[in-house]
Scaffold this active site. Structure first.
Site, PDB file in Angstrom:
ATOM      1  N   SER A 161       0.851  -1.190   0.000  1.00 19.07           N
ATOM      2  CA  SER A 161       0.000   0.000   0.000  1.00 19.07           C
ATOM      3  C   SER A 161       0.886   1.238   0.000  1.00 19.07           C
ATOM      4  CB  SER A 161      -0.875   0.004   1.258  1.00 19.07           C
ATOM      5  OG  SER A 161      -1.472   1.268   1.477  1.00 19.07           O
ATOM      6  N   TYR A 187       0.019   0.070  10.604  1.00 19.01           N
ATOM      7  CA  TYR A 187      -0.364  -0.408   9.277  1.00 19.01           C
ATOM      8  C   TYR A 187       0.755  -0.144   8.275  1.00 19.01           C
ATOM      9  CZ  TYR A 187      -3.097  -1.000   4.976  1.00 19.01           C
ATOM     10  OH  TYR A 187      -3.549  -1.403   3.739  1.00 19.01           O
TER      11      TYR A 187
END
Length: 315
Positions: A161, A187
């Protein structure tokens, strides 16, 4: 293709997985897609099945997996869409899955993940996002090494990501035992780990005919964002002015880069790279949300993370 030549393709951010696979025949190829029952995992699996591959949906929810498999078979005509249980946050589940796999594996799509969850620890004491997004996939990928090597020209797809730009691996405190927990940093760290896995696995396994690449699928509204409130999104937009120009992709467009990395002839023998919008990404420029961070492609960090992961799983 030299190590310094970026991979470019005819495809763009608007391309769909089906467009990327047009003309590619995957008959006889065996594929695993983790998280194949939701979000871009469904469309990744659908596109690969549509090209003739045998596709196993590795999922936590078998009921949802079965419904998805039936839907994919109905839309593609491919009856070789299978379902198997896999909980990446549970190492016993990962071990059971790899032990049950028989025969070669041509494509492994490490797609499943958890995003910006509240502070949660696994029974081992590991931070949940790192445990799921990295350690689970690390154990799965290494556990399937023999099957990948048996394929002769296998590919592993590591879905990362742009959030990797939020944090390198904080080796001194990966699991937030000393520092304050921040969901997006956690994350981001796990997504950096996804890229570093591609770097080190390719270095170790290229002689086995296995290449591993990472990618950013794009901004897609899926169940992955179940922990992200509207307030979170508003705050992120305020922190990142260029985020306001984000163009949301459909799930079919979001799956395109995964499918490209998994199948494109342009990537034959190419590994350890990071892709976005169906092309190899450029180095990130400060203040921008595109491109790849230098620390995510750092071979020393990749080798260190591999060793730390082995030691963590063995503890």
């Amino acid at each position: 293709m030299t190590a310094t030549t970026p991979v470019t393709t005819p495809f763009t951010a608007r391309s769909t997985a089906a467009e990327v696979l047009d003309g590619i025949d995957l008959t006889g190829r065996r594929v695993i897609v983790t998280g194949g029952a939701s979000g871009i995992g469904v469309e990744t699996a659908r596109a690969l099945a549509g090209a003739g591959a045998e596709v196993t949906l590795a999922v936590r929810n078998l009921e949802a997996g079965t419904r998805t498999a039936e839907d994919i078979t109905a839309t593609t005509g491919n009856k070789q869409v299978l379902v198997a249980p896999l909980d990446l946050s549970d190492q016993a589940s990962v071990a059971a899955f790899t032990a049950a796999w028989d025969g070669p594996l041509h494509i492994l799509v490490n797609n499943a993940g958890v995003m910006a969850s509240p502070m949660t620890r696994t029974p081992e004491g590991w931070e949940l996002q790192f445990a799921t997004n990295h350690l689970g996939h690390f154990a799965l990928t290494t556990g399937l090494h023999r099957a990948l090597a048996a394929a002769g020209d296998a590919r592993v797809v590591s879905v990362s990501s742009s959030a990797h730009l939020r944090s390198p691996i904080v080796f001194d405190d990966i699991h937030f035992r000393e520092r304050a927990y921040e969901p997006w940093s956690a994350y981001g760290q796990s997504k950096t780990a996804n890229v570093l896995l591609a770097v080190e696995a390719t270095r170790r396994w290229a002689d086995d005919g296995i290449t591993v690449n990472a990618l950013m699928p794009g901004a897609i509204r899926t169940n992955l964002q179940r922990h992200v409130t509207q307030e979170d999104l508003d705050r992120l937009l305020a922190q990142n002015p260029d985020a306001a120009s984000t163009v949301w992709k459909t799930p079919e467009q979001g799956a395109a880069t995964s499918v490209l990395v998994a199948t494109s002839p342009l990537l034959k023998g190419v590994g350890g790279r990071y892709f976005e919008d169906c092309n190899e990404a450029e180095p990130n420029r400060p203040g921008m949300r595109q491109g790849v961070a230098a620390y995510a492609l750092d071979p020393e960090a990749a080798a260190r993370l591999w060793q730390v992961s082995i030691e963590t799983l063995a503890a």
